[in-house]
Design an enzyme around this catalytic site. Structure first.
Site, mmCIF file in Angstrom:
data_model
loop_
_atom_site.group_PDB
_atom_site.id
_atom_site.type_symbol
_atom_site.label_atom_id
_atom_site.label_comp_id
_atom_site.label_asym_id
_atom_site.label_seq_id
_atom_site.Cartn_x
_atom_site.Cartn_y
_atom_site.Cartn_z
ATOM 1 N N LYS A 141 1.004 -0.829 -0.228
ATOM 2 C CA LYS A 141 -0.056 -0.047 -0.020
ATOM 3 C C LYS A 141 0.830 1.505 -0.534
ATOM 4 O O LYS A 141 0.211 2.234 -0.441
ATOM 5 C CB LYS A 141 -0.772 0.147 1.249
ATOM 6 C CG LYS A 141 -1.837 1.300 1.896
ATOM 7 C CD LYS A 141 -2.248 1.315 -0.038
ATOM 8 C CE LYS A 141 -3.214 2.971 0.250
ATOM 9 N NZ LYS A 141 -3.971 3.330 -0.524
ATOM 10 N N CYS A 195 -2.917 11.034 1.642
ATOM 11 C CA CYS A 195 -2.891 9.778 0.963
ATOM 12 C C CYS A 195 -1.031 10.026 0.734
ATOM 13 O O CYS A 195 -0.234 9.792 0.834
ATOM 14 C CB CYS A 195 -3.491 8.960 0.270
ATOM 15 S SG CYS A 195 -5.091 9.582 0.209
#
Ligand code: SAJ
Length: 430
Positions: A213, A267
């Site tokens: 991720k 993010c």
């Protein structure tokens, strides 16, 4: 292994709420938990507190048919999905306190056979630490970190990787990594995701899934940094970066991203720090990428200052404040940063326009920045700074921009809209 009947999703934010909606739409009984009472109340009214295409209709439907319900405290369930924020601290260290708080809140409700899945973007090792925390809270149950395949409660990591604006489709269609702390943990988690994911499910370790991720977002950050560095090079050499990228991308193995005023959102501008923190001596490229992207707003301000007439106080229209096009999300937005830096520099009169917002964010409002619609801002301005390539702005009549000084940080007007049909010599039109 039995099917799941009740799922509890901890955290009803940008990921948790759509996940609640999708699970509930597959007929599972879902309890969405959030510590923010106003979020729970709005969900229970069938309303959404975030902007995401088609989410409102789906939430309305699943709340009305009783498959989704909001609560401020966890309740017993067959599976717990944790989707809480993992921000960075001021000194750029990962803050996983919300994950552990979520763990403590579900611990009293765990029973034999339950599954706990962490979805929040997390530093490598967080799932194992979460498991240790749960084991500490519940000495009466066996957990996979020590009991392996004999565990009573199964624990896994499976990161979300959906794009804001396309969450409902990407939740279903994207492939997913599923990293269990034991084989049974992975299998059980894969079974949960198989209930709504059409993409492929790839089983790995929790630690590998955690790094996967972080890697995805760090990869994009470094690639955007390359485009931003190229923009600085082109500015030195007086070349059009959009043209250079467009033409370089005609090479079959080159695919350069787009430069801009910086990288925003919660993010991509954050996750590389999770890797940098874990391996500070081996992340020179990622650190440089972060630096290049965070310095972009300063470069934009310099560019603006260079076109200002020093003999008068000119008006500067800043178009777009969100962190990327066609959304209302202003978190970590480089466009907001540019406006703040311009204000600090004390040059010119600043007007801001953001078609997706009704008012200025507090931090800009407090500075006394004027807020209008884009056309009024353009009309009043000497200098126009395009900060976000909203569809809305591509529809603006070029006549309105005539006689204005333009700083197009996204290449929307100066290249993409005015794509050069005369650039080919083989007779085919562009
Ligand atoms: N940006 C550029 N140039 C580009 C592409 C993006 O300057 O060529 C800027 C955008 O303007 C924005 C920022 O980067 O400020 C991030 O935008 P984005 O669209 O690249 O990504 P996010 O933050 O909306 O979502 C990302 C996605 N990650 C990847 O594409 C690898 C998404 O799939 C993740 O789920 C999400 O982060 C997340 O939650 O981690």
């Amino acid at each position: 292994m039995s099917e799941f009947s009740t799922i509890s999703v901890i955290g009803m934010g940008y990921i948790g709420l759509p996940t609640c909606a999708i699970l509930a739409s597959r007929g599972l009984k879902v309890v969405g938990v959030d510590i923010d009472e106003s979020v729970v109340e709005s969900v229970n009214r069938g309303e959404v507190h975030i902007v995401e295409p088609d989410l409102d209709g789906l939430i309305q439907k699943v709340v009305a048919n009783g498959t989704l319900r909001g609560a401020t405290r966890p309740e017993p369930a067959d599976a717990f999905v944790i989707a809480v924020p993992t921000p960075i601290t001021d000194d750029r260290k990962p803050d996983v306190s919300h994950v552990f708080a979520a763990g403590r809140s579900i611990a009293p409700h765990l029973k034999k056979g339950d599954l706990v899945v962490l979805e929040s973007t997390s530093p490598v090792g967080t799932t194992r630490k979460l498991c240790e925390l749960l084991a500490g809270e519940r000495p009466d149950l066996l957990f996979p970190d020590t009991a392996g395949e004999d565990a009573d409660v199964l624990v896994a990591y499976s990161p979300e990787r959906v794009l804001p604006g396309k969450v409902l489709t990407e939740l279903v269609d994207n492939d997913r990594s599923v990293g269990g702390l034991s084989r049974r943990s992975s299998e059980r988690a894969a079974m949960l995701y198989a209930s709504f994911v059409n993409g492929e499910l790839f089983v790995t370790s929790a630690e590998a899934a955690e790094l996967v991720k972080l890697t995805e977002n760090a990869y994009r950050d470094v690639n955007i940094a390359f485009a931003n560095e190229l923009a600085a090079v082109c500015s030195d050499l007086k070349l059009n970066v959009w043209e250079v990228i467009d033409l370089a991308n005609r090479h079959p193995r080159v695919s350069i991203l787009q430069p801009g005023p910086g990288v925003g959102g919660h993010c991509i501008a954050v996750d590389p720090y999770f890797i940098i923190d874990a391996a500070p001596n081996n992340t020179r490229l990622m650190s440089a990428g972060r630096r290049i992207n965070s310095e972009r707003p300063y470069a934009v301000v310099k560019e603006i200052e260079a076109v200002l007439d020093p003999t008068k106080r000119e008006t500067i229209a800043c178009l777009g404040l969100s962190f990327k096009p066609n959304i209302d999300d202003l978190r970590e937005s480089p466009a907001v940063e540019v406006v703040k830096l311009l204000h600090e520099a004390g040059v010119g009169k600043i007007i801001a326009a953001e078609p997706h917002a009704r008012r200025l964010p507090k931090e800009l409002d407090e500075l006394g920045i004027e807020f209008t619609d884009a056309l009024t801002a353009i009309d009043k301005a000497d200098v126009i700074v395009l900060l976000v390539d909203h569809r809305h702005f591509s529809l603006i009549d070029p006549e309105a921009l005539k006689d204005k000084k333009l700083i197009d940080t996204r290449g929307l007007w100066t290249w993409r809209k005015a794509r050069k049909p005369d650039a080919r010599i083989n007779g085919r039109s562009a």
